[in-house]
Structure formats: structure tokens, C-alpha cells
Write a protein that holds these residues in place. Structure first.
Motif, PDB file in Angstrom:
ATOM      1  N   MET A 143      25.125  18.517  43.916  1.00 44.95           N
ATOM      2  CA  MET A 143      25.577  19.880  44.259  1.00 44.95           C
ATOM      3  C   MET A 143      25.674  20.033  45.776  1.00 44.95           C
ATOM      4  N   LEU A 144      26.752  20.636  46.216  1.00 46.64           N
ATOM      5  CA  LEU A 144      26.955  20.837  47.656  1.00 46.64           C
ATOM      6  C   LEU A 144      25.982  21.894  48.194  1.00 46.64           C
ATOM      7  N   THR A 145      25.281  21.546  49.276  1.00 45.46           N
ATOM      8  CA  THR A 145      24.381  22.516  49.898  1.00 45.46           C
ATOM      9  C   THR A 145      24.884  22.826  51.308  1.00 45.46           C
ATOM     10  N   HIS A 146      24.277  23.836  51.917  1.00 47.62           N
ATOM     11  CA  HIS A 146      24.663  24.220  53.270  1.00 47.62           C
ATOM     12  C   HIS A 146      24.444  23.036  54.225  1.00 47.62           C
ATOM     13  N   ARG A 147      23.360  22.300  53.971  1.00 52.56           N
ATOM     14  CA  ARG A 147      23.038  21.166  54.836  1.00 52.56           C
ATOM     15  C   ARG A 147      24.107  20.071  54.736  1.00 52.56           C
ATOM     16  N   SER A 148      24.491  19.719  53.491  1.00 53.84           N
ATOM     17  CA  SER A 148      25.482  18.644  53.352  1.00 53.84           C
ATOM     18  C   SER A 148      26.856  19.099  53.841  1.00 53.84           C
ATOM     19  N   ASN A 149      27.179  20.377  53.615  1.00 52.08           N
ATOM     20  CA  ASN A 149      28.461  20.902  54.108  1.00 52.08           C
ATOM     21  C   ASN A 149      28.521  20.788  55.630  1.00 52.08           C
TER      22      ASN A 149
ATOM     23  N   ALA B 129      26.823  18.741  57.457  1.00 52.45           N
ATOM     24  CA  ALA B 129      26.886  17.312  57.812  1.00 52.45           C
ATOM     25  C   ALA B 129      28.333  16.823  57.743  1.00 52.45           C
ATOM     26  N   PHE B 130      29.080  17.292  56.727  1.00 50.88           N
ATOM     27  CA  PHE B 130      30.501  16.921  56.617  1.00 50.88           C
ATOM     28  C   PHE B 130      31.284  17.431  57.822  1.00 50.88           C
ATOM     29  N   LEU B 131      30.967  18.656  58.240  1.00 52.91           N
ATOM     30  CA  LEU B 131      31.659  19.249  59.396  1.00 52.91           C
ATOM     31  C   LEU B 131      31.418  18.388  60.640  1.00 52.91           C
ATOM     32  N   LEU B 132      30.153  18.037  60.857  1.00 51.89           N
ATOM     33  CA  LEU B 132      29.811  17.230  62.038  1.00 51.89           C
ATOM     34  C   LEU B 132      30.503  15.873  61.969  1.00 51.89           C
ATOM     35  N   SER B 133      30.564  15.271  60.756  1.00 54.35           N
ATOM     36  CA  SER B 133      31.256  13.988  60.613  1.00 54.35           C
ATOM     37  C   SER B 133      32.720  14.151  60.957  1.00 54.35           C
ATOM     38  N   GLY B 134      33.321  15.262  60.509  1.00 48.10           N
ATOM     39  CA  GLY B 134      34.743  15.528  60.788  1.00 48.10           C
ATOM     40  C   GLY B 134      34.987  15.628  62.288  1.00 48.10           C
TER      41      GLY B 134
ATOM     42  N   VAL C 190      36.717  22.448  60.219  1.00 48.08           N
ATOM     43  CA  VAL C 190      36.099  23.756  60.485  1.00 48.08           C
ATOM     44  C   VAL C 190      36.460  24.741  59.375  1.00 48.08           C
ATOM     45  N   LEU C 191      37.739  24.763  58.985  1.00 45.51           N
ATOM     46  CA  LEU C 191      38.177  25.694  57.939  1.00 45.51           C
ATOM     47  C   LEU C 191      37.573  25.344  56.585  1.00 45.51           C
ATOM     48  N   VAL C 192      37.491  24.046  56.296  1.00 42.76           N
ATOM     49  CA  VAL C 192      36.890  23.625  55.024  1.00 42.76           C
ATOM     50  C   VAL C 192      35.415  24.054  55.007  1.00 42.76           C
ATOM     51  N   TRP C 193      34.717  23.825  56.131  1.00 42.23           N
ATOM     52  CA  TRP C 193      33.302  24.215  56.227  1.00 42.23           C
ATOM     53  C   TRP C 193      33.143  25.719  55.986  1.00 42.23           C
ATOM     54  N   LEU C 194      33.994  26.494  56.655  1.00 43.05           N
ATOM     55  CA  LEU C 194      33.918  27.944  56.560  1.00 43.05           C
ATOM     56  C   LEU C 194      34.176  28.426  55.133  1.00 43.05           C
TER      57      LEU C 194
ATOM     58  N   VAL D 281      31.308  30.364  52.964  1.00 35.76           N
ATOM     59  CA  VAL D 281      31.494  31.739  52.475  1.00 35.76           C
ATOM     60  C   VAL D 281      31.356  31.774  50.952  1.00 35.76           C
ATOM     61  N   THR D 282      32.047  30.843  50.268  1.00 35.54           N
ATOM     62  CA  THR D 282      31.977  30.827  48.804  1.00 35.54           C
ATOM     63  C   THR D 282      30.542  30.568  48.341  1.00 35.54           C
ATOM     64  N   GLY D 283      29.884  29.619  48.983  1.00 38.41           N
ATOM     65  CA  GLY D 283      28.503  29.277  48.613  1.00 38.41           C
ATOM     66  C   GLY D 283      27.549  30.443  48.808  1.00 38.41           C
ATOM     67  N   SER D 284      27.775  31.234  49.855  1.00 38.17           N
ATOM     68  CA  SER D 284      26.891  32.362  50.143  1.00 38.17           C
ATOM     69  C   SER D 284      27.047  33.484  49.122  1.00 38.17           C
ATOM     70  N   PHE D 285      28.262  33.606  48.578  1.00 36.45           N
ATOM     71  CA  PHE D 285      28.516  34.687  47.618  1.00 36.45           C
ATOM     72  C   PHE D 285      28.249  34.274  46.176  1.00 36.45           C
TER      73      PHE D 285
END
Ligand SMILES: [Zn+2]
Length: 257
Positions: free
Chosen positions: A1-7, A9-14, A36-40, A44-48
């Protein structure tokens, strides 16, 4: 499951990938926008969506159980008495996520919930619209104030917490770490406060109804009471029993004080 931490990490890798490529080729900064847009979008979706477990681990269902769990948010209100009458009539148990401010207005209804074998949990003190934008200290105070309001009536400290609007974020995560609550989500969102037609709400629930599921309803309107009436008949036909969340997950709902 995707978490804020892994998301993140993906952004930083990008970003690192972009920097790496840019070292050799004159690549446009425009491509930096993609991670950046994918992370955002994911943040947002994960938070809601509390069901994603994006910021924190919450309980949503127990597939191992043969029962279901009816849950009611945002009470107590004058409609709560009707909800309790119906549950009593059908011999079903539920869990109520209470707003602290409402508990102070209708303490007798909260006492009745316990007397009749239901479970209660915390749904913040004020259910403020800006709950998702509070800092850790404000969030913690919202949760602790609701605990105090409930404790003043039932002399017990509740362990279950359900975030208003199902919104979670790093503040909510930290706050519940400090307060030590178990976060409760749901697996069937009835949308009983959004959809106007009772048949559509019922249809939505029936399509998703199966053992182990947690149903989110609200004891805040006549519409929800009518939906509950039909739903309880259906549960009777299917011989499905609704149990409180502590029974569904076999965990304690209250802390010793
Ligand atoms: Zn709510």
C-alpha cells in the motif's frame, strides 16, 4: 500500500533522476513538474481517503468475521433516540462516534447508548471544517477535549477515534500517536449526508454488503433514520448480525482509568 513516506521517496527519486539527466543533457525544468504533480495528486487523494492507510494505519473491516458493524458519526442529536429505538427493536449493536460538543448537549443519549450495549468513540470536540488544516497541538486538543466530554458522562476513557471527513494528514497521525487512540475507518461509505434519495443510499450499501464490513452512517437526519429502518429489515432477512467495533475486531474500546 502506498504511504506518504513512499510517495515522498518517489518524488525525491524523480527529482534526483531529473538532476542526473540534466547533468548530461540540457533537459527542461518542465519534466520536473511530472513527479511533483504525481506526488501532489497522490498526497491529496491519500489524505481524503482514510481507507488508503496513506498517513496512518486505520481499521476498515475484518474479513474473518461473520458479522458486520453499523457505525454512526456526528451525534448525539435528536435523531439518535430514533436510531437507538430501531437498533433495540431489531436487537442489533452499533458504534457511535461522538462529537464532544454534542455529548455536552445530549448526555442522556450517550448514557443510553452504553446501557443498551452499544460502543462509543471519539470524533473530535467540534468537528470543525478546518480539521484537515489544524496543527498537531490543535488536533490533539480537539481529540482530548472530546475524550474529556465523553468521560464526564460515562466515566470511561474511549480508545477509538474516527477522523472527521475521513481526512488524515501528518498532524492527525502525530496527534493520535500522542493520545494513543485506535483509528477506525470504514469499508462501506453510505454517503447518507450527500445522496438525497433513500433508495440510492440503500442500493449503494446493499451492493457492498458482506460479512466483516464496517458501514458508515450518520445519526443526524430523518433520511438516515429511514435508511436504517430498511437496512435493519434487510439484515434480518440475510440473518446478518451487527456488532460493535470492539467485538468485530476483538479489541478493547475503553481504557482503564
Ligand atoms: Zn463526521
Amino acid at each position: 500500500m502506498l504511504t506518504h513516506r513512499s510517495n515522498t521517496a518517489f518524488l525525491l527519486s524523480g527529482i534526483l533522476l531529473w538532476l542526473g539527466i540534466r547533468f548530461f543533457y540540457p533537459v527542461s525544468a518542465f519534466f520536473l513538474l511530472i513527479p511533483v504533480l504525481v506526488w501532489l495528486a497522490l498526497a491529496v487523494t491519500g489524505s481524503f481517503s482514510v481507507r488508503w492507510n496513506y498517513h496512518l494505519q486505520a481499521r476498515h473491516e475484518n474479513p474473518a468475521s461473520e458479522h458486520i458493524a453499523l457505525t454512526f458519526d456526528d451525534g448525539p442529536t435528536p435523531y439518535t433516540a430514533e436510531v437507538l429505538d430501531l437498533l433495540k427493536e431489531h436487537g442489533q449493536k452499533a458504534t457511535f462516534f461522538l462529537i464532544g460538543r454534542q455529548v455536552e448537549k445530549y448526555p442522556e443519549l450517550v448514557k443510553r447508548m452504553l446501557t443498551e450495549g452499544h460502543t462509543v468513540g471519539n470524533h473530535t470536540y467540534s468537528h470543525a471544517r478546518n480539521t484537515g488544516f489544524m496543527n498537531v497541538r490543535q488536533m490533539e486538543e480537539e481529540i482530548r477535549a472530546a475524550d474529556r466530554a465523553i468521560r464526564a458522562v460515562i466515566s470511561r476513557k474511549v480508545k477509538f477515534y474516527r477522523p472527521p471527513y475521513g481526512v488524515t494528514n501528518p498532524s492527525v497521525k502525530k496527534a493520535v500517536q500522542y493520545t494513543g487512540h485506535t483509528v477506525m475507518g470504514w469499508s462501506i461509505r453510505s454517503l447518507d449526508t450527500v445522496i438525497r434519495q433513500e433508495e440510492k443510499i440503500l442500493d449503494r450499501i446493499f451492493r457492498r454488503l458482506k460479512p466483516g464490513r464496517v458501514i458508515l452512517l450518520h445519526d443526524t437526519s430523518e433520511r438516515s433514520v429511514n435508511v436504517l429502518r430498511e437496512l435493519l429489515d434487510k439484515l434480518g432477512e440475510k440473518a446478518l448480525r451487527s456488532v460493535s467495533l470492539d467485538e468485530l475486531f476483538t479489541i478493547e474500546a475503553y481504557e482503564e482509568i
